[in-house]
Enzyme design. Structure first.
Site, mmCIF file in Angstrom:
data_model
loop_
_atom_site.group_PDB
_atom_site.id
_atom_site.type_symbol
_atom_site.label_atom_id
_atom_site.label_comp_id
_atom_site.label_asym_id
_atom_site.label_seq_id
_atom_site.Cartn_x
_atom_site.Cartn_y
_atom_site.Cartn_z
ATOM 1 N N ASP A 155 -45.055 -52.446 -81.920
ATOM 2 C CA ASP A 155 -44.207 -53.524 -81.412
ATOM 3 C C ASP A 155 -43.236 -52.923 -80.401
ATOM 4 O OD1 ASP A 155 -45.311 -55.546 -83.021
ATOM 5 O OD2 ASP A 155 -44.075 -54.894 -84.715
ATOM 6 N N LEU A 156 -43.453 -53.180 -79.140
ATOM 7 C CA LEU A 156 -42.723 -52.526 -78.066
ATOM 8 C C LEU A 156 -41.206 -52.642 -78.244
ATOM 9 C CD1 LEU A 156 -42.885 -51.031 -75.347
ATOM 10 C CD2 LEU A 156 -42.877 -53.278 -74.231
ATOM 11 N N ASP A 157 -40.536 -51.475 -78.275
ATOM 12 C CA ASP A 157 -39.076 -51.387 -78.363
ATOM 13 C C ASP A 157 -38.508 -52.071 -79.599
ATOM 14 O OD1 ASP A 157 -38.836 -49.917 -76.000
ATOM 15 O OD2 ASP A 157 -38.823 -51.722 -74.777
ATOM 16 N N GLU A 158 -39.315 -52.209 -80.656
ATOM 17 C CA GLU A 158 -38.834 -52.858 -81.873
ATOM 18 C C GLU A 158 -38.978 -51.955 -83.101
ATOM 19 O OE1 GLU A 158 -40.263 -56.802 -82.506
ATOM 20 O OE2 GLU A 158 -39.981 -57.411 -80.427
#
Length: 290
Positions: free
Chosen positions: A232-235
């Protein structure tokens, strides 16, 4: 700066498990039976989830007690309480591969902190999709690997990264402003051992030139977030964040300077705490024993 841990004498035990009576006593008893002396102990009782977290830094006076002895002897304690745990030598540096693109402030900061002894890490390699910092790597005597990335060559580039990690026995990957999105498969393979840094304008100011967007909106806080890499990109699970107050007098270039300073500091804290076994993942959160 605190004194460096003594090789072969100092250890760090981290553990998490369902909360129950007698946990601290069980750990203390294990240490007493193995000539252990507690140098630092931190714990967290998550009452909402019913879980217990603990980090113990200790030394051992008996020269015949080694790491493998300790791991073997803690096994029954862990089994009795359903403990997930890790035990390592405190002095052993974390073998860290740094990845960077065209912004070098975080890379330069990590290299300097490593040289001055502020970070207990080894850096066997720097990987970049550009050649801008090859000279900087040479200055520090660190091998530099130029691995270009295009849409068509991304699978080969990621395969090369994994090959380097195996060859160099890498423990941690640091994305020091590496401006490429990693594939879901690679993120899964790096789970819990890859740290990323980005500005804290997300999700408001996405894409290129976020500081220009921030200037246009008159932001009053500039910050950064360091987190573990997930699909989950940047999460991913957040390790450290910080902000600096700014005002109308700063132009976009000055905002960039402020942002780079806070990014470097936040990333350095995250790398330090990870390398000292101070970060424990708890689902989508982290427990950080600073």
């Amino acid at each position: 700066m605190s004194p460096r841990p003594q090789p072969g004498r100092e250890y760090v035990l981290t553990l998490s498990c369902p909360d129950s009576a007698g946990l601290v006593h069980a750990v203390s008893g294990f240490l007493v039976r193995n000539s252990g002396n507690i140098l630092e102990s931190q714990q967290f009782d998550d009452r909402l989830q019913g879980r217990f977290f603990m980090r113990v830094h200790f030394d051992v006076s008996d020269p015949n007690v080694q790491l493998e002895n300790l791991r073997y002897r803690f096994g029954p304690v862990a089994q009795a309480y359903g403990i997930s745990w890790a035990l390592s030598e405190a002095a052993t540096p974390t073998r860290t591969l740094i990845m960077v693109s065209k912004f070098g402030h975080c890379l330069n900061d990590l290299l300097f902190r490593r040289r001055t002894g502020a970070l207990n890490i080894e850096i066997p390699a720097i990987v970049s999709n550009h050649q801008d910092f090859e000279g900087l790597a040479e200055t520090y005597g660190i091998p530099f690997h130029h691995v270009p990335v295009t849409k068509d060559t991304k699978p080969e580039a990621e395969a090369r990264l994994l090959e380097l990690m195996r060859e160099l026995d890498i423990d941690l990957v640091v994305l020091a402003r590496y401006m490429q999105i990693l594939s879901d498969d690679l993120c899964k393979q790096l789970e819990g051992r890859a740290i990323n840094i980005h500005h804290s304008f997300l999700p408001s100011f996405k894409g290129a030139r976020p500081y220009d967007q921030a200037y246009q909106r008159g932001v009053k806080l500039v910050g950064a977030t360091a987190h573990y890499v997930t699909s989950d990109l940047d999460e991913g699970q957040i390790i450290e964040q910080d902000v600096v107050r700014v005002d109308h007098s700063l132009d976009p270039g000055e905002l960039v300077t402020v942002g780079r300073d806070v990014e470097a500091q936040v990333l350095a804290h995250a790398v330090k705490w990870h390398s000292e076994s101070r970060v424990m993942v708890d689902g989508n959160r982290t427990v950080v024993f600073r």
